[in-house]
Design a protein around this motif. Structure first.
Motif, PDB file in Angstrom:
ATOM      1  N   VAL A  71       0.865  -1.178   0.000  1.00  0.00           N
ATOM      2  CA  VAL A  71       0.000   0.000   0.000  1.00  0.00           C
ATOM      3  C   VAL A  71       0.907   1.236   0.000  1.00  0.00           C
ATOM      4  CG1 VAL A  71      -1.745   1.256   1.326  1.00  0.00           C
ATOM      5  CG2 VAL A  71      -1.771  -1.239   1.312  1.00  0.00           C
ATOM      6  N   VAL A  72       0.581   2.217  -0.856  1.00  0.00           N
ATOM      7  CA  VAL A  72       1.300   3.488  -0.846  1.00  0.00           C
ATOM      8  C   VAL A  72       0.764   4.308   0.322  1.00  0.00           C
ATOM      9  CG1 VAL A  72       1.813   5.618  -2.089  1.00  0.00           C
ATOM     10  CG2 VAL A  72       1.641   3.453  -3.335  1.00  0.00           C
ATOM     11  N   GLU A  73       1.655   4.756   1.176  1.00  0.00           N
ATOM     12  CA  GLU A  73       1.316   5.436   2.415  1.00  0.00           C
ATOM     13  C   GLU A  73       2.025   6.779   2.478  1.00  0.00           C
ATOM     14  OE1 GLU A  73      -0.723   5.257   5.619  1.00  0.00           O
ATOM     15  OE2 GLU A  73       1.265   6.000   6.072  1.00  0.00           O
ATOM     16  N   HIS A  74       1.315   7.812   2.912  1.00  0.00           N
ATOM     17  CA  HIS A  74       1.970   9.081   3.226  1.00  0.00           C
ATOM     18  C   HIS A  74       2.527   8.950   4.632  1.00  0.00           C
ATOM     19  CE1 HIS A  74      -0.560  10.519  -0.101  1.00  0.00           C
ATOM     20  NE2 HIS A  74       0.480  11.330  -0.306  1.00  0.00           N
ATOM     21  N   VAL A  75       3.824   9.075   4.780  1.00  0.00           N
ATOM     22  CA  VAL A  75       4.478   8.905   6.078  1.00  0.00           C
ATOM     23  C   VAL A  75       3.909   9.902   7.090  1.00  0.00           C
ATOM     24  CG1 VAL A  75       6.703   8.998   7.273  1.00  0.00           C
ATOM     25  CG2 VAL A  75       6.542   7.911   5.032  1.00  0.00           C
ATOM     26  N   VAL A  76       3.787  11.155   6.685  1.00  0.00           N
ATOM     27  CA  VAL A  76       3.074  12.165   7.467  1.00  0.00           C
ATOM     28  C   VAL A  76       1.725  12.330   6.774  1.00  0.00           C
ATOM     29  CG1 VAL A  76       3.029  14.589   8.192  1.00  0.00           C
ATOM     30  CG2 VAL A  76       5.197  13.334   8.184  1.00  0.00           C
ATOM     31  N   PRO A  77       0.624  12.123   7.483  1.00  0.00           N
ATOM     32  CA  PRO A  77      -0.693  12.194   6.831  1.00  0.00           C
ATOM     33  C   PRO A  77      -0.901  13.514   6.083  1.00  0.00           C
ATOM     34  CG  PRO A  77      -0.907  11.362   9.062  1.00  0.00           C
ATOM     35  CD  PRO A  77       0.514  11.841   8.914  1.00  0.00           C
ATOM     36  N   GLN A  78      -1.603  13.423   4.963  1.00  0.00           N
ATOM     37  CA  GLN A  78      -1.814  14.606   4.135  1.00  0.00           C
ATOM     38  C   GLN A  78      -2.493  15.740   4.901  1.00  0.00           C
ATOM     39  OE1 GLN A  78      -3.655  13.395   0.342  1.00  0.00           O
ATOM     40  NE2 GLN A  78      -1.908  14.436  -0.546  1.00  0.00           N
ATOM     41  N   MET A  79      -3.441  15.443   5.785  1.00  0.00           N
ATOM     42  CA  MET A  79      -4.104  16.528   6.511  1.00  0.00           C
ATOM     43  C   MET A  79      -3.129  17.253   7.426  1.00  0.00           C
ATOM     44  SD  MET A  79      -6.967  17.546   5.525  1.00  0.00           S
ATOM     45  CE  MET A  79      -7.380  18.768   6.731  1.00  0.00           C
ATOM     46  N   GLU A  80      -2.148  16.572   7.964  1.00  0.00           N
ATOM     47  CA  GLU A  80      -1.115  17.237   8.776  1.00  0.00           C
ATOM     48  C   GLU A  80      -0.330  18.213   7.897  1.00  0.00           C
ATOM     49  OE1 GLU A  80       1.149  18.556  11.822  1.00  0.00           O
ATOM     50  OE2 GLU A  80      -0.486  17.129  12.100  1.00  0.00           O
ATOM     51  N   ILE A  81       0.005  17.774   6.699  1.00  0.00           N
ATOM     52  CA  ILE A  81       0.737  18.633   5.768  1.00  0.00           C
ATOM     53  C   ILE A  81      -0.145  19.812   5.348  1.00  0.00           C
ATOM     54  CG2 ILE A  81       1.784  18.733   3.469  1.00  0.00           C
ATOM     55  CD1 ILE A  81       2.598  15.744   3.975  1.00  0.00           C
ATOM     56  N   VAL A  82      -1.406  19.535   5.033  1.00  0.00           N
ATOM     57  CA  VAL A  82      -2.353  20.591   4.655  1.00  0.00           C
ATOM     58  C   VAL A  82      -2.463  21.619   5.779  1.00  0.00           C
ATOM     59  CG1 VAL A  82      -4.830  21.045   4.332  1.00  0.00           C
ATOM     60  CG2 VAL A  82      -3.674  19.297   2.950  1.00  0.00           C
ATOM     61  N   ASN A  83      -2.626  21.156   7.008  1.00  0.00           N
ATOM     62  CA  ASN A  83      -2.758  22.084   8.135  1.00  0.00           C
ATOM     63  C   ASN A  83      -1.506  22.939   8.297  1.00  0.00           C
ATOM     64  OD1 ASN A  83      -5.364  21.266   8.742  1.00  0.00           O
ATOM     65  ND2 ASN A  83      -4.682  19.711  10.193  1.00  0.00           N
ATOM     66  N   ARG A  84      -0.360  22.353   8.109  1.00  0.00           N
ATOM     67  CA  ARG A  84       0.888  23.121   8.210  1.00  0.00           C
ATOM     68  C   ARG A  84       1.016  24.134   7.067  1.00  0.00           C
ATOM     69  NH1 ARG A  84       5.079  21.393  11.695  1.00  0.00           N
ATOM     70  NH2 ARG A  84       4.273  19.817  13.109  1.00  0.00           N
ATOM     71  N   LEU A  85       0.615  23.730   5.865  1.00  0.00           N
ATOM     72  CA  LEU A  85       0.636  24.670   4.741  1.00  0.00           C
ATOM     73  C   LEU A  85      -0.334  25.828   4.982  1.00  0.00           C
ATOM     74  CD1 LEU A  85       0.775  22.219   1.719  1.00  0.00           C
ATOM     75  CD2 LEU A  85       2.527  23.905   2.325  1.00  0.00           C
ATOM     76  N   MET A  86      -1.520  25.508   5.482  1.00  0.00           N
ATOM     77  CA  MET A  86      -2.527  26.546   5.719  1.00  0.00           C
ATOM     78  C   MET A  86      -2.071  27.520   6.812  1.00  0.00           C
ATOM     79  SD  MET A  86      -5.174  26.143   3.656  1.00  0.00           S
ATOM     80  CE  MET A  86      -6.674  26.725   4.434  1.00  0.00           C
ATOM     81  N   ALA A  87      -1.196  27.070   7.701  1.00  0.00           N
ATOM     82  CA  ALA A  87      -0.719  27.911   8.802  1.00  0.00           C
ATOM     83  C   ALA A  87       0.544  28.699   8.448  1.00  0.00           C
ATOM     84  CB  ALA A  87      -0.467  27.049  10.037  1.00  0.00           C
ATOM     85  N   LEU A  88       1.112  28.465   7.269  1.00  0.00           N
ATOM     86  CA  LEU A  88       2.359  29.155   6.905  1.00  0.00           C
ATOM     87  C   LEU A  88       2.141  30.664   6.756  1.00  0.00           C
ATOM     88  CD1 LEU A  88       4.215  27.012   4.208  1.00  0.00           C
ATOM     89  CD2 LEU A  88       4.994  27.570   6.502  1.00  0.00           C
ATOM     90  N   HIS A  89       2.907  31.414   7.505  1.00  0.00           N
ATOM     91  CA  HIS A  89       2.903  32.884   7.387  1.00  0.00           C
ATOM     92  C   HIS A  89       4.327  33.353   7.566  1.00  0.00           C
ATOM     93  CE1 HIS A  89      -1.433  33.370   7.269  1.00  0.00           C
ATOM     94  NE2 HIS A  89      -1.524  32.499   8.252  1.00  0.00           N
ATOM     95  N   PRO A  90       4.938  33.991   6.622  1.00  0.00           N
ATOM     96  CA  PRO A  90       4.381  34.287   5.307  1.00  0.00           C
ATOM     97  C   PRO A  90       4.404  33.040   4.420  1.00  0.00           C
ATOM     98  CG  PRO A  90       6.627  35.106   5.413  1.00  0.00           C
ATOM     99  CD  PRO A  90       6.291  34.552   6.781  1.00  0.00           C
ATOM    100  N   LEU A  91       3.489  33.021   3.483  1.00  0.00           N
ATOM    101  CA  LEU A  91       3.375  31.919   2.532  1.00  0.00           C
ATOM    102  C   LEU A  91       4.339  32.203   1.375  1.00  0.00           C
ATOM    103  CD1 LEU A  91       1.859  29.321   1.723  1.00  0.00           C
ATOM    104  CD2 LEU A  91       0.231  30.790   0.515  1.00  0.00           C
TER     105      LEU A  91
END
Length: 149
Positions: A71-91
């Motif tokens: 099974v292809v697995e994201h080592v760090v779940p995608q929602m964790e990555i999404v949440n970190r991207l959404m919190a990036l300031h400055p982007l």
């Protein structure tokens, strides 16, 4: 030519606007997940499609197994990555690139290991005691060992 990080920055900005409009994080981030798959996993990592599956790092238990048994697995779940991207300031493209190089890792694991992640409560989240540094913390928590490169 635009970089993959510039496309991801655009998607983050769109998702932020959608969230402000009233969409839930999960609803508004579908496009961001698509951008991550297309512009990071495919274009940056070169791990697109079934033909590239053989190049994905494997767990020790998945070594030698047929691709159909993994099974292809994201080592760090995608929602964790999404949440970190959404919190990036400055982007910035540099910040996006740094974050994704650190956390956007895919691996092949056995179906049993995948089931173990699901059963352990870390299917889509990092362990509660995660230090934010070790991308493999979910795997460590359930005893999944990666095959040495």
């Amino acid at each position: 030519m635009k970089s993959p990080a510039s496309f991801i920055a655009f998607a983050v900005e769109q998702q932020r606007a959608a969230e402000e409009f009233g969409f839930t994080r999960n609803e508004c981030c579908r496009n961001l997940k698509t951008a991550l798959h297309q512009y990071w996993q495919n274009k940056t990592l070169g791990l697109h499609g079934q033909s590239q599956k053989k190049r994905i790092p494997r767990s020790a238990a998945a070594t030698g197994l047929a691709l159909a048994d993994c099974v292809v697995e994201h080592v760090v779940p995608q929602m964790e990555i999404v949440n970190r991207l959404m919190a990036l300031h400055p982007l910035t493209e540099h910040a996006i690139d740094d974050l994704l190089r650190k956390y956007f890792v895919v691996a092949l694991v056995t179906k049993a290991e995948h089931d173990l992640l699901n059963a352990s409560g870390v299917r889509s989240t990092m362990p509660k005691d995660w230090d934010g540094l070790n991308a493999y913390a979910r795997y460590d928590a359930v005893g999944i060992e990666m095959h040495p490169k």
